[in-house]
Design a protein around this motif. Structure first.
Motif, PDB file in Angstrom:
ATOM      1  N   LEU A  91      26.066  28.854  -6.270  1.00 40.25           N
ATOM      2  CA  LEU A  91      27.405  28.457  -5.845  1.00 40.25           C
ATOM      3  C   LEU A  91      28.301  29.687  -5.777  1.00 40.25           C
ATOM      4  CD1 LEU A  91      29.641  26.309  -5.343  1.00 40.25           C
ATOM      5  CD2 LEU A  91      29.953  26.249  -7.810  1.00 40.25           C
ATOM      6  N   GLU A  92      28.925  29.902  -4.642  1.00 39.30           N
ATOM      7  CA  GLU A  92      29.902  30.977  -4.492  1.00 39.30           C
ATOM      8  C   GLU A  92      31.163  30.556  -5.239  1.00 39.30           C
ATOM      9  OE1 GLU A  92      31.707  34.245  -3.974  1.00 39.30           O
ATOM     10  OE2 GLU A  92      29.779  34.092  -2.947  1.00 39.30           O
ATOM     11  N   ARG A  93      31.629  31.384  -6.156  1.00 39.83           N
ATOM     12  CA  ARG A  93      32.769  31.014  -7.006  1.00 39.83           C
ATOM     13  C   ARG A  93      34.064  31.710  -6.617  1.00 39.83           C
ATOM     14  NH1 ARG A  93      30.652  29.209 -12.470  1.00 39.83           N
ATOM     15  NH2 ARG A  93      28.477  28.798 -12.044  1.00 39.83           N
ATOM     16  N   ASP A  94      34.019  32.551  -5.597  1.00 39.25           N
ATOM     17  CA  ASP A  94      35.178  33.346  -5.229  1.00 39.25           C
ATOM     18  C   ASP A  94      36.042  32.628  -4.185  1.00 39.25           C
ATOM     19  OD1 ASP A  94      36.926  35.485  -5.135  1.00 39.25           O
ATOM     20  OD2 ASP A  94      35.755  36.556  -3.645  1.00 39.25           O
ATOM     21  N   PHE A 148      40.010  24.199  -2.067  1.00 39.77           N
ATOM     22  CA  PHE A 148      39.083  23.584  -1.126  1.00 39.77           C
ATOM     23  C   PHE A 148      39.644  22.240  -0.688  1.00 39.77           C
ATOM     24  CE2 PHE A 148      37.994  21.734  -5.095  1.00 39.77           C
ATOM     25  CZ  PHE A 148      37.474  20.477  -4.815  1.00 39.77           C
ATOM     26  N   GLU A 149      39.152  21.782   0.445  1.00 40.77           N
ATOM     27  CA  GLU A 149      39.651  20.544   1.032  1.00 40.77           C
ATOM     28  C   GLU A 149      39.056  19.330   0.324  1.00 40.77           C
ATOM     29  OE1 GLU A 149      40.237  20.036   5.478  1.00 40.77           O
ATOM     30  OE2 GLU A 149      38.364  18.947   5.099  1.00 40.77           O
ATOM     31  N   VAL A 150      39.917  18.546  -0.299  1.00 42.89           N
ATOM     32  CA  VAL A 150      39.489  17.328  -0.975  1.00 42.89           C
ATOM     33  C   VAL A 150      39.672  16.124  -0.052  1.00 42.89           C
ATOM     34  CG1 VAL A 150      40.006  15.753  -2.882  1.00 42.89           C
ATOM     35  CG2 VAL A 150      40.000  18.203  -3.267  1.00 42.89           C
ATOM     36  N   TYR A 151      40.712  16.160   0.749  1.00 41.82           N
ATOM     37  CA  TYR A 151      41.078  14.977   1.538  1.00 41.82           C
ATOM     38  C   TYR A 151      41.487  15.392   2.938  1.00 41.82           C
ATOM     39  CZ  TYR A 151      43.403  10.454   2.398  1.00 41.82           C
ATOM     40  OH  TYR A 151      43.788   9.241   2.897  1.00 41.82           O
ATOM     41  N   ASN A 152      40.810  14.826   3.938  1.00 40.58           N
ATOM     42  CA  ASN A 152      41.146  15.116   5.317  1.00 40.58           C
ATOM     43  C   ASN A 152      41.429  13.836   6.087  1.00 40.58           C
ATOM     44  OD1 ASN A 152      40.552  15.478   8.261  1.00 40.58           O
ATOM     45  ND2 ASN A 152      40.367  17.596   7.641  1.00 40.58           N
ATOM     46  N   ILE A 153      40.526  12.860   5.998  1.00 39.70           N
ATOM     47  CA  ILE A 153      40.740  11.596   6.705  1.00 39.70           C
ATOM     48  C   ILE A 153      40.429  10.433   5.779  1.00 39.70           C
ATOM     49  CG2 ILE A 153      40.281  12.531   9.000  1.00 39.70           C
ATOM     50  CD1 ILE A 153      37.497  11.329   8.839  1.00 39.70           C
ATOM     51  N   TYR A 154      40.992   9.282   6.113  1.00 39.73           N
ATOM     52  CA  TYR A 154      40.763   8.087   5.310  1.00 39.73           C
ATOM     53  C   TYR A 154      39.269   7.789   5.217  1.00 39.73           C
ATOM     54  CZ  TYR A 154      45.724   7.351   6.009  1.00 39.73           C
ATOM     55  OH  TYR A 154      47.079   7.514   6.036  1.00 39.73           O
ATOM     56  N   GLY A 155      38.819   7.342   4.093  1.00 37.55           N
ATOM     57  CA  GLY A 155      37.433   6.965   3.911  1.00 37.55           C
ATOM     58  C   GLY A 155      36.525   8.078   3.448  1.00 37.55           C
ATOM     59  N   GLU A 156      37.006   9.317   3.444  1.00 36.35           N
ATOM     60  CA  GLU A 156      36.166  10.434   3.027  1.00 36.35           C
ATOM     61  C   GLU A 156      36.656  11.093   1.742  1.00 36.35           C
ATOM     62  OE1 GLU A 156      35.331  13.238   6.063  1.00 36.35           O
ATOM     63  OE2 GLU A 156      34.607  11.735   7.456  1.00 36.35           O
ATOM     64  N   LEU A 163      34.825  20.913 -11.979  1.00 35.27           N
ATOM     65  CA  LEU A 163      35.379  20.822 -13.335  1.00 35.27           C
ATOM     66  C   LEU A 163      34.261  20.757 -14.379  1.00 35.27           C
ATOM     67  CD1 LEU A 163      38.346  18.363 -12.702  1.00 35.27           C
ATOM     68  CD2 LEU A 163      38.489  20.828 -13.148  1.00 35.27           C
ATOM     69  N   ASN A 164      33.201  20.013 -14.089  1.00 35.00           N
ATOM     70  CA  ASN A 164      32.069  19.926 -15.016  1.00 35.00           C
ATOM     71  C   ASN A 164      31.376  21.270 -15.203  1.00 35.00           C
ATOM     72  OD1 ASN A 164      32.386  17.210 -15.642  1.00 35.00           O
ATOM     73  ND2 ASN A 164      31.070  16.534 -13.963  1.00 35.00           N
ATOM     74  N   LEU A 165      31.471  22.144 -14.193  1.00 38.72           N
ATOM     75  CA  LEU A 165      30.899  23.486 -14.294  1.00 38.72           C
ATOM     76  C   LEU A 165      31.873  24.475 -14.936  1.00 38.72           C
ATOM     77  CD1 LEU A 165      29.221  23.725 -10.771  1.00 38.72           C
ATOM     78  CD2 LEU A 165      28.055  23.586 -12.993  1.00 38.72           C
ATOM     79  N   GLY A 166      33.050  23.984 -15.299  1.00 32.97           N
ATOM     80  CA  GLY A 166      34.058  24.861 -15.890  1.00 32.97           C
ATOM     81  C   GLY A 166      34.873  25.627 -14.868  1.00 32.97           C
ATOM     82  N   LEU A 167      34.817  25.216 -13.605  1.00 27.57           N
ATOM     83  CA  LEU A 167      35.574  25.876 -12.540  1.00 27.57           C
ATOM     84  C   LEU A 167      36.818  25.061 -12.225  1.00 27.57           C
ATOM     85  CD1 LEU A 167      32.639  26.659 -10.094  1.00 27.57           C
ATOM     86  CD2 LEU A 167      33.717  28.220 -11.706  1.00 27.57           C
ATOM     87  N   ARG A 168      37.967  25.673 -12.356  1.00 26.08           N
ATOM     88  CA  ARG A 168      39.225  24.997 -12.033  1.00 26.08           C
ATOM     89  C   ARG A 168      39.669  25.470 -10.662  1.00 26.08           C
ATOM     90  NH1 ARG A 168      44.954  25.834 -13.261  1.00 26.08           N
ATOM     91  NH2 ARG A 168      45.935  23.792 -13.338  1.00 26.08           N
ATOM     92  N   LYS A 169      39.507  24.620  -9.672  1.00 25.88           N
ATOM     93  CA  LYS A 169      39.866  24.942  -8.295  1.00 25.88           C
ATOM     94  C   LYS A 169      40.923  23.964  -7.807  1.00 25.88           C
ATOM     95  CE  LYS A 169      36.780  28.157  -8.155  1.00 25.88           C
ATOM     96  NZ  LYS A 169      37.163  29.559  -8.131  1.00 25.88           N
ATOM     97  N   THR A 170      41.770  24.416  -6.909  1.00 20.31           N
ATOM     98  CA  THR A 170      42.836  23.584  -6.375  1.00 20.31           C
ATOM     99  C   THR A 170      42.313  22.744  -5.216  1.00 20.31           C
ATOM    100  OG1 THR A 170      44.470  25.253  -6.967  1.00 20.31           O
ATOM    101  CG2 THR A 170      45.141  23.615  -5.336  1.00 20.31           C
ATOM    102  N   GLY A 171      42.482  21.441  -5.321  1.00 23.52           N
ATOM    103  CA  GLY A 171      42.130  20.551  -4.224  1.00 23.52           C
ATOM    104  C   GLY A 171      43.320  20.376  -3.304  1.00 23.52           C
ATOM    105  N   VAL A 172      43.109  20.478  -2.004  1.00 18.97           N
ATOM    106  CA  VAL A 172      44.190  20.316  -1.037  1.00 18.97           C
ATOM    107  C   VAL A 172      43.854  19.202  -0.058  1.00 18.97           C
ATOM    108  CG1 VAL A 172      44.935  22.723  -1.210  1.00 18.97           C
ATOM    109  CG2 VAL A 172      43.248  22.082   0.521  1.00 18.97           C
TER     110      VAL A 172
END
Length: 84
Positions: free
Chosen positions: A4-7, A11-19, A31-40
């Protein structure tokens, strides 16, 4: 298998309904891997009729000094996204 690239900051969490479930699964996996990333959430309308522009969207708090879009401090915005 590739590692997994960590740099990355966001990252995109939500783009369209249903996904949204797939994006949330990624968020919790990070989060389970200990990585705190911003969801947009993003809006990218590709046609006149299939989806509403501006929905979904992300809100980023950049402080009261940068509250006017005309005078947005890009460094403050970047730091806010990186901070989550």
């Amino acid at each position: 298998m590739r590692q997994l690239e960590r740099d990355f900051d966001a990252f995109e969490v939500y783009n369209i309904y249903g996904e949204i479930a797939a994006g949330l699964n990624d968020l919790f996996a990070f989060l389970n891997l200990g990585l705190r990333k911003t969801g947009v959430a993003v809006s990218d309308t590709h046609s006149w009729y299939s989806s509403a522009a501006g929905m979904p969207r992300s809100f980023v708090y950049v402080g009261t000094a940068s509250d006017n879009p005309v005078s947005l401090d890009q460094t403050a915005f970047t730091r806010a996204v990186q901070a989550g």
